[in-house]
Design an enzyme around this catalytic site. Structure first.
Site, PDB file in Angstrom:
ATOM      1  N   GLN A  12      49.866  34.381  46.469  1.00 39.10           N
ATOM      2  CA  GLN A  12      50.946  35.343  46.734  1.00 39.10           C
ATOM      3  C   GLN A  12      51.096  35.627  48.231  1.00 39.10           C
ATOM      4  OE1 GLN A  12      50.210  39.443  45.728  1.00 39.10           O
ATOM      5  NE2 GLN A  12      52.398  39.911  45.433  1.00 39.10           N
ATOM      6  N   TYR A 142      36.076  43.374  41.476  1.00 37.35           N
ATOM      7  CA  TYR A 142      36.965  43.091  42.612  1.00 37.35           C
ATOM      8  C   TYR A 142      36.624  44.022  43.763  1.00 37.35           C
ATOM      9  CZ  TYR A 142      41.397  42.730  45.191  1.00 37.35           C
ATOM     10  OH  TYR A 142      42.355  42.536  46.165  1.00 37.35           O
TER      11      TYR A 142
HETATM   12  C1  VAH Z   1      45.312  43.695  42.691  1.00 42.43           C
HETATM   13  N1  VAH Z   1      47.311  43.134  43.968  1.00 42.43           N
HETATM   14  O1  VAH Z   1      46.024  44.442  42.025  1.00 42.43           O
HETATM   15  C2  VAH Z   1      45.848  43.207  44.048  1.00 42.43           C
HETATM   16  C3  VAH Z   1      45.502  44.150  45.142  1.00 42.43           C
HETATM   17  C4  VAH Z   1      45.516  46.487  45.937  1.00 42.43           C
HETATM   18  C5  VAH Z   1      45.800  45.586  44.820  1.00 42.43           C
HETATM   19  O2  VAH Z   1      44.211  44.007  45.573  1.00 42.43           O
HETATM   20  O3  VAH Z   1      44.221  43.336  42.340  1.00 42.43           O
END
Ligand code: VAH
Length: 318
Positions: A12, A142
């Site tokens: 992206q 994450y």
């Molecule tokens: C997500 N678009 O949703 C990414 C990003 C801040 C959000 O890190 O994981």
């Protein structure tokens, strides 16, 4: 002559950042990709492309040497919702991959940009005007990888002098390349539904505020921070940057100004909702503004108008 390697160039951010860098610099802007995610069209035709798997340090080093790379944008990552389904892969790509990049950068004197995110914060972080320096106890894999990314990148700067810099991206919205499984993806998908004349089923609950940013501002931040005067930087990994904060009902209401019959209903995804609830509502980005002149250009109205205009062209809709 600036030679740049973009790892994850077909994602992206990477697909647009690579083109922006090629339009800005006259050196080699190398589109790094993995088999199965090959560059196409203008991205393929407008400059060099090489297979670069972030888990293969030797491969990264070969490309860095071949093109005399001075800057690496390391965009390889699993986004938040996918990372919850594949936590070990998220860690491997996010951190073992980063370690490979930092070691190559240390041996070849490259600067490195590895994005962090609002995902690097957690439930115990202040949600309003989230400070630049504050508690970071994320509860998603994450987020864990993003905090570790910030710490490892700072370590390589302080220990080895590697010029590492990064920003904490909000949810990014663009019409070019679809996001790949994030918590903020709804803010992209809602525009596609509106332009296609479809009802939008929103996976994030009403009233859930998150920092969001239009891609042109995100790309500007990724370039400006790497061009910033290093003597002004008090922070490096990683700067809060903000432009707008909204909840689903706000972007829906903005779109309805163009599409008054547009319909939306909520079907909350518990995984993404739990992640969204743990993230800030709005970050304080005063350090980025002070240390390297960060200023966003787009707000919700301007972004929405541009998204709708360009999606109508992309989707062939009148
Ligand atoms: C997500 N678009 O949703 C990414 C990003 C801040 C959000 O890190 O994981």
């Amino acid at each position: 002559m600036k030679n740049v390697l973009v790892i994850g160039s077909t994602g992206q951010i990477g697909s647009e950042l690579t083109m922006k860098l090629r339009n800005m610099y006259d050196g080699s802007i190398v589109a790094g990709y993995i088999p199965g995610a090959e560059p196409k069209g203008e991205l393929l035709e407008s400059g060099p492309a090489e297979v670069v798997n972030v888990l293969d340090g030797k491969q990264i080093a070969e490309v860095v040497k071949k093109y005399r790379i001075d800057t690496i944008y390391n965009l390889a990552a699993l986004l938040s919702a996918v990372a919850e389904r594949k936590p070990l892969m998220a860690w491997d790509i996010g951190l073992n991959g980063l370690l490979n990049v930092l070691e190559v950068a240390r041996e070849n004197n490259c600067a490195v940009f590895t994005p962090s995110s609002i995902g690097s914060f957690g439930p115990s972080t202040p949600h309003d005007n989230t400070p630049q320096d504050t508690i970071q106890r994320p509860t998603s894999m994450y987020g864990v990888t993003k905090v570790a990314t910030e710490l490892l990148s700072d370590y390589y700067f302080h220990k080895f002098g590697v010029d590492t810099r990064s920003v904490r991206f909000p949810g990014l919205i663009s019409y070019t390349t679809l996001p790949g499984g994030g918590t903020t993806d709804y803010a992209v998908e809602i525009y596609y539904a509106a332009v296609k004349g479809e009802e939008f089923v929103c996976p994030i609950a009403k009233g859930t505020f998150m920092d969001m940013m239009y891609m042109p501002d995100a790309l500007k931040a990724a370039v400006d921070i790497m061009e910033a005067d290093p003597s002004r930087l008090v922070h490096r990994n990683s700067f809060n940057i903000a432009s707008m904060s909204f909840a689903p009902e706000h972007v829906y209401a903005e779109i309805c100004k163009t599409y008054p019959d547009f319909k939306m209903r909520y079907e909350v995804d518990p995984v993404r909702q739990a992640i969204a609830d743990s993230w800030p509502d709005k970050m304080d980005d005063s350090c980025a503004r002070k240390e390297w002149g960060w200023t966003p250009h787009y707000g919700l109205a301007g972004m929405s108008a541009d998204m709708i205009k360009n999606l109508k062209i992309k989707l062939g809709v009148e």
